[in-house]
Design a protein around this motif. Structure first.
Motif, PDB file in Angstrom:
ATOM      1  N   PRO A  45      17.236 -31.674   6.101  1.00  0.00           N
ATOM      2  CA  PRO A  45      17.764 -30.386   6.531  1.00  0.00           C
ATOM      3  C   PRO A  45      18.838 -29.843   5.582  1.00  0.00           C
ATOM      4  CG  PRO A  45      17.515 -31.817   8.424  1.00  0.00           C
ATOM      5  CD  PRO A  45      17.256 -32.658   7.191  1.00  0.00           C
ATOM      6  N   ALA A  46      19.711 -30.706   5.079  1.00  0.00           N
ATOM      7  CA  ALA A  46      20.778 -30.256   4.176  1.00  0.00           C
ATOM      8  C   ALA A  46      20.211 -29.693   2.868  1.00  0.00           C
ATOM      9  CB  ALA A  46      21.734 -31.402   3.876  1.00  0.00           C
ATOM     10  N   THR A  47      19.217 -30.350   2.318  1.00  0.00           N
ATOM     11  CA  THR A  47      18.610 -29.870   1.074  1.00  0.00           C
ATOM     12  C   THR A  47      17.886 -28.546   1.300  1.00  0.00           C
ATOM     13  OG1 THR A  47      18.369 -32.126   0.261  1.00  0.00           O
ATOM     14  CG2 THR A  47      16.985 -30.457  -0.772  1.00  0.00           C
ATOM     15  N   LEU A  48      17.194 -28.414   2.408  1.00  0.00           N
ATOM     16  CA  LEU A  48      16.507 -27.158   2.714  1.00  0.00           C
ATOM     17  C   LEU A  48      17.513 -26.027   2.900  1.00  0.00           C
ATOM     18  CD1 LEU A  48      13.907 -25.625   3.238  1.00  0.00           C
ATOM     19  CD2 LEU A  48      14.043 -26.352   5.636  1.00  0.00           C
ATOM     20  N   ARG A  49      18.622 -26.293   3.598  1.00  0.00           N
ATOM     21  CA  ARG A  49      19.665 -25.266   3.755  1.00  0.00           C
ATOM     22  C   ARG A  49      20.206 -24.824   2.401  1.00  0.00           C
ATOM     23  NH1 ARG A  49      21.094 -28.308   8.232  1.00  0.00           N
ATOM     24  NH2 ARG A  49      22.611 -29.526   7.065  1.00  0.00           N
ATOM     25  N   SER A  50      20.457 -25.759   1.503  1.00  0.00           N
ATOM     26  CA  SER A  50      20.966 -25.423   0.169  1.00  0.00           C
ATOM     27  C   SER A  50      19.964 -24.575  -0.602  1.00  0.00           C
ATOM     28  CB  SER A  50      21.266 -26.695  -0.626  1.00  0.00           C
ATOM     29  OG  SER A  50      22.328 -27.387  -0.050  1.00  0.00           O
ATOM     30  N   PHE A  51      18.695 -24.924  -0.502  1.00  0.00           N
ATOM     31  CA  PHE A  51      17.649 -24.161  -1.189  1.00  0.00           C
ATOM     32  C   PHE A  51      17.579 -22.739  -0.634  1.00  0.00           C
ATOM     33  CE2 PHE A  51      13.200 -22.709  -1.277  1.00  0.00           C
ATOM     34  CZ  PHE A  51      13.046 -22.608  -2.647  1.00  0.00           C
ATOM     35  N   ILE A  52      17.604 -22.596   0.682  1.00  0.00           N
ATOM     36  CA  ILE A  52      17.533 -21.260   1.288  1.00  0.00           C
ATOM     37  C   ILE A  52      18.743 -20.424   0.896  1.00  0.00           C
ATOM     38  CG2 ILE A  52      17.599 -20.026   3.496  1.00  0.00           C
ATOM     39  CD1 ILE A  52      15.807 -22.317   4.601  1.00  0.00           C
ATOM     40  N   ARG A  53      19.929 -21.032   0.888  1.00  0.00           N
ATOM     41  CA  ARG A  53      21.125 -20.293   0.437  1.00  0.00           C
ATOM     42  C   ARG A  53      20.973 -19.813  -1.000  1.00  0.00           C
ATOM     43  NH1 ARG A  53      24.465 -24.670   2.114  1.00  0.00           N
ATOM     44  NH2 ARG A  53      24.622 -24.531   4.349  1.00  0.00           N
ATOM     45  N   ALA A  54      20.449 -20.670  -1.873  1.00  0.00           N
ATOM     46  CA  ALA A  54      20.271 -20.293  -3.277  1.00  0.00           C
ATOM     47  C   ALA A  54      19.266 -19.152  -3.419  1.00  0.00           C
ATOM     48  CB  ALA A  54      19.814 -21.507  -4.090  1.00  0.00           C
ATOM     49  N   VAL A  55      18.200 -19.182  -2.653  1.00  0.00           N
ATOM     50  CA  VAL A  55      17.208 -18.102  -2.700  1.00  0.00           C
ATOM     51  C   VAL A  55      17.831 -16.797  -2.225  1.00  0.00           C
ATOM     52  CG1 VAL A  55      15.047 -17.260  -1.685  1.00  0.00           C
ATOM     53  CG2 VAL A  55      15.205 -19.620  -2.488  1.00  0.00           C
ATOM     54  N   ALA A  57      20.889 -15.917  -2.260  1.00  0.00           N
ATOM     55  CA  ALA A  57      21.927 -15.463  -3.203  1.00  0.00           C
ATOM     56  C   ALA A  57      21.338 -15.071  -4.553  1.00  0.00           C
ATOM     57  CB  ALA A  57      22.963 -16.563  -3.393  1.00  0.00           C
ATOM     58  N   ALA A  58      20.018 -15.163  -4.697  1.00  0.00           N
ATOM     59  CA  ALA A  58      19.324 -14.839  -5.947  1.00  0.00           C
ATOM     60  C   ALA A  58      19.762 -15.779  -7.079  1.00  0.00           C
ATOM     61  CB  ALA A  58      19.517 -13.374  -6.329  1.00  0.00           C
ATOM     62  N   SER A  59      20.219 -16.956  -6.740  1.00  0.00           N
ATOM     63  CA  SER A  59      20.671 -17.923  -7.743  1.00  0.00           C
ATOM     64  C   SER A  59      19.524 -18.471  -8.570  1.00  0.00           C
ATOM     65  CB  SER A  59      21.400 -19.077  -7.072  1.00  0.00           C
ATOM     66  OG  SER A  59      22.539 -18.607  -6.405  1.00  0.00           O
ATOM     67  N   LEU A  60      18.317 -18.361  -8.094  1.00  0.00           N
ATOM     68  CA  LEU A  60      17.170 -18.931  -8.794  1.00  0.00           C
ATOM     69  C   LEU A  60      16.372 -17.879  -9.568  1.00  0.00           C
ATOM     70  CD1 LEU A  60      15.936 -21.224  -5.897  1.00  0.00           C
ATOM     71  CD2 LEU A  60      17.447 -21.812  -7.766  1.00  0.00           C
ATOM     72  N   ASP A  61      16.844 -16.640  -9.587  1.00  0.00           N
ATOM     73  CA  ASP A  61      16.091 -15.559 -10.245  1.00  0.00           C
ATOM     74  C   ASP A  61      15.905 -15.758 -11.738  1.00  0.00           C
ATOM     75  OD1 ASP A  61      15.812 -14.394  -7.819  1.00  0.00           O
ATOM     76  OD2 ASP A  61      17.137 -12.699  -8.221  1.00  0.00           O
ATOM     77  N   HIS A  62      16.766 -16.514 -12.381  1.00  0.00           N
ATOM     78  CA  HIS A  62      16.686 -16.683 -13.824  1.00  0.00           C
ATOM     79  C   HIS A  62      15.745 -17.812 -14.232  1.00  0.00           C
ATOM     80  CE1 HIS A  62      19.707 -19.565 -12.510  1.00  0.00           C
ATOM     81  NE2 HIS A  62      19.402 -20.279 -13.576  1.00  0.00           N
ATOM     82  N   THR A  63      15.201 -18.550 -13.279  1.00  0.00           N
ATOM     83  CA  THR A  63      14.294 -19.667 -13.609  1.00  0.00           C
ATOM     84  C   THR A  63      12.870 -19.158 -13.761  1.00  0.00           C
ATOM     85  OG1 THR A  63      13.901 -20.196 -11.296  1.00  0.00           O
ATOM     86  CG2 THR A  63      15.725 -21.332 -12.394  1.00  0.00           C
TER      87      THR A  63
END
Length: 64
Positions: A45-55, A57-63
């Motif tokens: 659950p913690a890893t999924l929450r971190s991934f959803i937050r990053a998505v 926040a558009a933190s993964l747009d540059h990948t």
């Protein structure tokens, strides 16, 4: 093997087979795509929450 209850994303429609589904299990969270139901990812659950937050926040747009 216990029955797994999958929940479809509220953003998915009944048209087509491109749905994200999630299920809880004793070992964490399971994620699959409805058009490939045998390919299941497992996470915590913690890893999924971190991934959803990053998505969100558009933190993964540059990948790529």
């Amino acid at each position: 093997m216990p029955h797994t209850t999958w929940r479809k994303s509220s953003f998915s429609t009944d048209v087509g087979a491109n749905c994200v589904e999630l299920a809880t299990s004793p070992d964490g969270i399971r994620i699959r795509e409805s058009d490939q139901p045998d390919a299941v990812l497992r996470t915590t659950p913690a890893t999924l929450r971190s991934f959803i937050r990053a998505v969100k926040a558009a933190s993964l747009d540059h990948t790529h």
